[in-house]
Scaffold this motif. Sequence first.
Motif, PDB file in Angstrom:
ATOM      1  N   ARG A 110       0.859  -1.181   0.000  1.00  0.00           N
ATOM      2  CA  ARG A 110       0.000   0.000   0.000  1.00  0.00           C
ATOM      3  C   ARG A 110       0.901   1.238   0.000  1.00  0.00           C
ATOM      4  O   ARG A 110       1.985   1.259   0.590  1.00  0.00           O
ATOM      5  CB  ARG A 110      -0.966   0.003   1.171  1.00  0.00           C
ATOM      6  CG  ARG A 110      -0.355   0.095   2.549  1.00  0.00           C
ATOM      7  CD  ARG A 110      -1.440  -0.012   3.627  1.00  0.00           C
ATOM      8  NE  ARG A 110      -0.921   0.274   4.965  1.00  0.00           N
ATOM      9  CZ  ARG A 110      -1.663   0.192   6.071  1.00  0.00           C
ATOM     10  NH1 ARG A 110      -2.937  -0.203   6.004  1.00  0.00           N
ATOM     11  NH2 ARG A 110      -1.140   0.488   7.248  1.00  0.00           N
ATOM     12  N   THR A 111       0.440   2.281  -0.685  1.00  0.00           N
ATOM     13  CA  THR A 111       1.265   3.459  -0.941  1.00  0.00           C
ATOM     14  C   THR A 111       1.200   4.434   0.224  1.00  0.00           C
ATOM     15  O   THR A 111       0.127   4.726   0.748  1.00  0.00           O
ATOM     16  CB  THR A 111       0.792   4.159  -2.233  1.00  0.00           C
ATOM     17  OG1 THR A 111       0.883   3.239  -3.322  1.00  0.00           O
ATOM     18  CG2 THR A 111       1.656   5.376  -2.531  1.00  0.00           C
TER      19      THR A 111
ATOM     20  N   LYS B 257       7.333   8.878  -8.679  1.00  0.00           N
ATOM     21  CA  LYS B 257       7.769   7.761  -7.847  1.00  0.00           C
ATOM     22  C   LYS B 257       6.860   7.655  -6.628  1.00  0.00           C
ATOM     23  O   LYS B 257       6.127   8.594  -6.285  1.00  0.00           O
ATOM     24  CB  LYS B 257       9.219   7.927  -7.403  1.00  0.00           C
ATOM     25  CG  LYS B 257       9.440   9.033  -6.391  1.00  0.00           C
ATOM     26  CD  LYS B 257      10.893   9.054  -5.911  1.00  0.00           C
ATOM     27  CE  LYS B 257      11.110  10.104  -4.832  1.00  0.00           C
ATOM     28  NZ  LYS B 257      12.522  10.133  -4.358  1.00  0.00           N
ATOM     29  N   ALA B 258       6.909   6.502  -5.972  1.00  0.00           N
ATOM     30  CA  ALA B 258       6.080   6.258  -4.793  1.00  0.00           C
ATOM     31  C   ALA B 258       6.895   5.537  -3.734  1.00  0.00           C
ATOM     32  O   ALA B 258       7.854   4.807  -4.047  1.00  0.00           O
ATOM     33  CB  ALA B 258       4.856   5.427  -5.157  1.00  0.00           C
ATOM     34  N   ILE B 259       6.524   5.756  -2.493  1.00  0.00           N
ATOM     35  CA  ILE B 259       7.032   4.973  -1.373  1.00  0.00           C
ATOM     36  C   ILE B 259       5.899   4.067  -0.912  1.00  0.00           C
ATOM     37  O   ILE B 259       4.800   4.547  -0.596  1.00  0.00           O
ATOM     38  CB  ILE B 259       7.501   5.872  -0.220  1.00  0.00           C
ATOM     39  CG1 ILE B 259       8.640   6.773  -0.666  1.00  0.00           C
ATOM     40  CG2 ILE B 259       7.933   5.022   0.979  1.00  0.00           C
ATOM     41  CD1 ILE B 259       9.889   6.032  -1.078  1.00  0.00           C
ATOM     42  N   VAL B 260       6.125   2.769  -0.899  1.00  0.00           N
ATOM     43  CA  VAL B 260       5.106   1.800  -0.505  1.00  0.00           C
ATOM     44  C   VAL B 260       5.578   1.035   0.728  1.00  0.00           C
ATOM     45  O   VAL B 260       6.783   0.957   1.011  1.00  0.00           O
ATOM     46  CB  VAL B 260       4.790   0.810  -1.653  1.00  0.00           C
ATOM     47  CG1 VAL B 260       4.287   1.559  -2.883  1.00  0.00           C
ATOM     48  CG2 VAL B 260       6.027  -0.021  -2.005  1.00  0.00           C
ATOM     49  N   GLU B 261       4.626   0.488   1.472  1.00  0.00           N
ATOM     50  CA  GLU B 261       4.952  -0.330   2.634  1.00  0.00           C
ATOM     51  C   GLU B 261       4.268  -1.688   2.511  1.00  0.00           C
ATOM     52  O   GLU B 261       3.212  -1.813   1.881  1.00  0.00           O
ATOM     53  CB  GLU B 261       4.531   0.363   3.933  1.00  0.00           C
ATOM     54  CG  GLU B 261       3.041   0.546   4.112  1.00  0.00           C
ATOM     55  CD  GLU B 261       2.670   1.090   5.489  1.00  0.00           C
ATOM     56  OE1 GLU B 261       3.557   1.217   6.352  1.00  0.00           O
ATOM     57  OE2 GLU B 261       1.468   1.373   5.694  1.00  0.00           O
ATOM     58  N   PHE B 262       4.878  -2.699   3.146  1.00  0.00           N
ATOM     59  CA  PHE B 262       4.346  -4.054   3.090  1.00  0.00           C
ATOM     60  C   PHE B 262       4.987  -4.880   4.202  1.00  0.00           C
ATOM     61  O   PHE B 262       6.019  -4.489   4.795  1.00  0.00           O
ATOM     62  CB  PHE B 262       4.614  -4.691   1.715  1.00  0.00           C
ATOM     63  CG  PHE B 262       6.064  -4.753   1.350  1.00  0.00           C
ATOM     64  CD1 PHE B 262       6.806  -5.914   1.552  1.00  0.00           C
ATOM     65  CD2 PHE B 262       6.713  -3.644   0.788  1.00  0.00           C
ATOM     66  CE1 PHE B 262       8.147  -5.974   1.208  1.00  0.00           C
ATOM     67  CE2 PHE B 262       8.057  -3.701   0.447  1.00  0.00           C
ATOM     68  CZ  PHE B 262       8.772  -4.867   0.653  1.00  0.00           C
ATOM     69  N   TRP B 263       4.397  -6.035   4.492  1.00  0.00           N
ATOM     70  CA  TRP B 263       4.969  -6.940   5.483  1.00  0.00           C
ATOM     71  C   TRP B 263       5.972  -7.858   4.799  1.00  0.00           C
ATOM     72  O   TRP B 263       5.642  -8.547   3.845  1.00  0.00           O
ATOM     73  CB  TRP B 263       3.876  -7.755   6.168  1.00  0.00           C
ATOM     74  CG  TRP B 263       4.426  -8.619   7.265  1.00  0.00           C
ATOM     75  CD1 TRP B 263       4.722  -9.946   7.202  1.00  0.00           C
ATOM     76  CD2 TRP B 263       4.779  -8.200   8.587  1.00  0.00           C
ATOM     77  NE1 TRP B 263       5.243 -10.396   8.392  1.00  0.00           N
ATOM     78  CE2 TRP B 263       5.285  -9.325   9.271  1.00  0.00           C
ATOM     79  CE3 TRP B 263       4.733  -6.974   9.262  1.00  0.00           C
ATOM     80  CZ2 TRP B 263       5.720  -9.282  10.584  1.00  0.00           C
ATOM     81  CZ3 TRP B 263       5.156  -6.923  10.573  1.00  0.00           C
ATOM     82  CH2 TRP B 263       5.645  -8.060  11.227  1.00  0.00           C
TER      83      TRP B 263
ATOM     84  N   THR C 200       9.549  -0.636   3.839  1.00  0.00           N
ATOM     85  CA  THR C 200       9.189   0.345   2.817  1.00  0.00           C
ATOM     86  C   THR C 200      10.202   0.291   1.691  1.00  0.00           C
ATOM     87  O   THR C 200      11.365  -0.074   1.894  1.00  0.00           O
ATOM     88  CB  THR C 200       9.148   1.778   3.387  1.00  0.00           C
ATOM     89  OG1 THR C 200      10.433   2.129   3.863  1.00  0.00           O
ATOM     90  CG2 THR C 200       8.136   1.881   4.518  1.00  0.00           C
ATOM     91  N   LYS C 201       9.748   0.681   0.502  1.00  0.00           N
ATOM     92  CA  LYS C 201      10.654   0.755  -0.639  1.00  0.00           C
ATOM     93  C   LYS C 201      10.148   1.800  -1.622  1.00  0.00           C
ATOM     94  O   LYS C 201       8.971   2.176  -1.611  1.00  0.00           O
ATOM     95  CB  LYS C 201      10.784  -0.599  -1.330  1.00  0.00           C
ATOM     96  CG  LYS C 201       9.528  -1.075  -2.039  1.00  0.00           C
ATOM     97  CD  LYS C 201       9.774  -2.405  -2.769  1.00  0.00           C
ATOM     98  CE  LYS C 201       8.512  -2.866  -3.513  1.00  0.00           C
ATOM     99  NZ  LYS C 201       8.734  -4.145  -4.233  1.00  0.00           N
ATOM    100  N   GLU C 202      11.061   2.256  -2.470  1.00  0.00           N
ATOM    101  CA  GLU C 202      10.718   3.247  -3.492  1.00  0.00           C
ATOM    102  C   GLU C 202      10.493   2.537  -4.819  1.00  0.00           C
ATOM    103  O   GLU C 202      11.276   1.678  -5.216  1.00  0.00           O
ATOM    104  CB  GLU C 202      11.838   4.269  -3.617  1.00  0.00           C
ATOM    105  CG  GLU C 202      11.580   5.362  -4.644  1.00  0.00           C
ATOM    106  CD  GLU C 202      12.721   6.374  -4.697  1.00  0.00           C
ATOM    107  OE1 GLU C 202      12.944   7.046  -3.668  1.00  0.00           O
ATOM    108  OE2 GLU C 202      13.398   6.447  -5.738  1.00  0.00           O
ATOM    109  N   VAL C 203       9.404   2.913  -5.489  1.00  0.00           N
ATOM    110  CA  VAL C 203       9.089   2.320  -6.791  1.00  0.00           C
ATOM    111  C   VAL C 203       8.801   3.438  -7.787  1.00  0.00           C
ATOM    112  O   VAL C 203       8.331   4.521  -7.413  1.00  0.00           O
ATOM    113  CB  VAL C 203       7.885   1.357  -6.712  1.00  0.00           C
ATOM    114  CG1 VAL C 203       8.190   0.178  -5.821  1.00  0.00           C
ATOM    115  CG2 VAL C 203       6.643   2.080  -6.237  1.00  0.00           C
TER     116      VAL C 203
END
Length: 298
Positions: A203-204, A257-263, A270-273
Motif C-alpha cells: 500500500r502506498t 515515484k512512490a514509497i510503498v509499505e508491506f509486510w 518500505t521501498k521506493e518504486v
Amino acid sequence: MNIKIKVMKRLFLLVALSSFVAFSAFSQGTEGKQKKDVKELLPKAGDFALVIDAAPFLDYAADLVSFDGGVPAISPDFQSFRQDIMGKYFLEDDFAIRGRLTVGTNNFNNYYYIDDDVQVLAGDPDARTVDVWKQRESLYEFAGGVEKRIGKARVQGYVGAEVFFGFSNEKNTYQYGNPITEANTWPSATPMNGGINLAAPERTLYTKTTGGPGKPGNNFEYGLRGIVGVDFFITKNIAIGGEIALEARGLNGAKQKAIVEFWDVNQVTTKEVLVSPGNTALTIANVPVTSLSVSFFF
C-alpha cells in the motif's frame, strides 16, 4: 469543483457582465459631450495597467445564488485557487504588450471512515478508524503577448495572443488508521485517489513528481493562446472586464515515484518504486479559458 461547472459559471458571469456594460454604454454614449468625456477614460500610449483576476471572489458569488445546482457557498480560503496577475504597457493608444504570471495551488485533505480491525476483532462491529488522503499541488505559469484595442466607447474590446510556459508538481500522501502488523499483514484500508494506493501486498504512503534520485521534479507546460476580451471603464483609472481564450497546450510530464509499505517476513518494510516514466500530451482548443478581472491604469 467540476471543471465544466466552473467554465459554465465563468461564461454565465461573462455574458452577464457583457450585457451590463453594453447597456451602460448604450445609455451613456448617445450625446457628443458624453462621447468626448468617455474618450478621456481610455488608455493612451505610455500608460501601464495592472490586471487582477477576480475569479475566486466571483466563484463564491455564483455559489451564493446556487448557480451550480445548489452547492453551498464556501468562503474563499485560498488553499485551492488559481490567480492571474497581469501587466500591460501601451505602446500606442490601441496597442499594448502584456505579461502574465499565474500562481495556482490545490491543497486538500480527504478523510474516510474504515473498520477498526483490532476493535472489530475484539467484538465491536461498529468500531471505526480514519484513513486520510492529502494532496499538495502547485502551478507557476509565465506568459507574454500583445493585444489590439478596438473601439472608442466606454466599452472597449480587444483581441490578442500570447505564448506561455509553466511548471507544476504534485504530491499525494496516504495515511492509514489500521497499521500493518504480523497478525494483520493486509489490514482494512480505503481505496483512495481512484484506488491507486492499494496493490496487494503493498500500500502506498506517498507519490510525487521527481527529476531523478534525490531531485525534485516538475511537469513542464507550454503553448499558444488566442484571446478575445472586453473592458468597461468605470473611471479613467479603473475598468472591469473579461476574456475568453482558446489555447494549444503541450505537456512534458515528470517522472513519478512512490514509497510503498508491506509486510516482509517478520517486519514492516518500505521501498521506493517508479510509478510513471513521464508522459507527453498536446491539447488544442479543448476547453475555453475564461477570466473576469479588475484593471487599474496608471
